[in-house]
Design an enzyme around this catalytic site. Structure first.
Site, PDB file in Angstrom:
ATOM      1  N   GLU A  44       0.834  -1.193   0.000  1.00 11.41           N
ATOM      2  CA  GLU A  44       0.000   0.000   0.000  1.00 11.41           C
ATOM      3  C   GLU A  44       0.874   1.250   0.000  1.00 11.41           C
ATOM      4  O   GLU A  44       1.902   1.313   0.672  1.00 11.41           O
ATOM      5  CB  GLU A  44      -0.883   0.006   1.256  1.00 11.41           C
ATOM      6  N   LYS A 110      -9.714   2.431  -2.228  1.00  9.33           N
ATOM      7  CA  LYS A 110      -9.913   1.892  -0.887  1.00  9.33           C
ATOM      8  C   LYS A 110     -11.258   2.331  -0.319  1.00  9.33           C
ATOM      9  O   LYS A 110     -11.589   3.527  -0.311  1.00  9.33           O
ATOM     10  CB  LYS A 110      -8.768   2.370   0.014  1.00  9.33           C
ATOM     11  N   CYS A 144      -5.565  -2.727   2.713  1.00 10.03           N
ATOM     12  CA  CYS A 144      -5.277  -2.635   4.141  1.00 10.03           C
ATOM     13  C   CYS A 144      -6.498  -2.749   5.049  1.00 10.03           C
ATOM     14  O   CYS A 144      -6.991  -3.837   5.301  1.00 10.03           O
ATOM     15  CB  CYS A 144      -4.479  -1.362   4.422  1.00 10.03           C
TER      16      CYS A 144
END
Length: 262
Positions: A44, A110, A144
């Site tokens: 990431e 995300k 994540c």
């Protein structure tokens, strides 16, 4: 369609807010790969580390990192994936990029923004479920903090691989280990997690534990966990997924509901 998918996971330290240095380091690491791979995965925010300082480091979809990814993917005749900070219009995104050797770019923004770091105050959340089809494999990208939310990863599309890129800190790495394994088991898919190592500019420590689990939650890496810089290799097998799903049709028993963005 490829019956197998050869994957390289690059677990690396990241230079804080320094895209030029990070691209140079990753290119050097990628150039050491001397085996045939179909996909190379980076962590990431691999150009900057997990920073909220978007004004200084955000790039456009026509920026240096996009051009770099396209060039390297073409040179290495494989896809390269990872997330970077992108400014798109007036919004900033923690954007997962999947760049194929022909220059094609697929993206996922995300969805679950990390409130402890006030990510939601800087970035715009993505609301689209994305499935990438690559060499006959269906890959679902995640970033994540998405890992903590199983509904968002739910396998309602029959994907083969659930892929997480992360900056997941050492104090909570036990959760990373457990949740990656759980996502593989509950979704009857391979689950890949690529994390970073080292200290970031805020003093947070990361110790890797990049991993690959099969549909039954078994690690398919020769060494696990790994807590230093490393390139980890694995081969995914499509017929294995099909055999296990046929023998254990757990996905067919799942509740029927749709993913609805918040």
């Amino acid at each position: 369609m490829n019956a197998t998918l050869n994957v390289a996971l690059i677990q690396s330290h990241l230079a804080w807010e320094n895209p030029v240095q990070n691209r140079a380091v990753f290119e050097q690491k990628i150039n050491t790969i001397d085996t045939e791979v179909d996909l190379i995965i980076l962590p990431e925010m691999f150009t900057t580390g997990f920073t909220m300082n978007v004004i200084d480091v955000a790039e456009s979809m026509k920026g240096e990192t996009i051009n770099w990814l396209q060039r390297l993917a073409k040179e290495k005749t494989c896809a390269i994936a990872g997330s970077i900070i992108v400014k798109d219009g007036e919004n900033y995104f923690n954007r997962f990029l999947f760049v194929s050797s022909d220059g094609t770019i697929e993206k996922y923004d995300k969805h679950q923004l990390f409130t402890l770091a006030k990510e939601q105050e800087v970035f715009t959340a993505g609301n689209d479920e994305v499935i990438i089809t690559y060499k006959g494999w269906k890959i679902k990208p995640q970033v994540c903090y998405d890992l903590r939310f199983p509904v968002w990863a739910r396998n309602t599309s029959g994907y083969d691989v659930l892929l997480y890129v992360a900056s997941w800190p050492k104090p909570r790495v036990n959760a990373w280990d457990a949740l990656l394994k759980a996502r593989a088991i509950e979704n009857m898919s391979y689950c890949i997690g690529v994390n970073r190592v080292g200290l970031d500019g805020k003093g947070y420590e990361y110790n890797g534990h990049s991993a690959v689990y099969d549909v039954l939650g078994h690690s398919v890496l020769e060494e696990n966990p790994v807590e230093k810089e490393a390139i980890l290799y694995t081969t995914l097998n499509k017929s294995y997924i099909e055999r296990v799903r046929e023998k254990l049709p757990f996905l067919a028993d799942a509740d029927l509901f749709q993913i609805t963005p918040k």
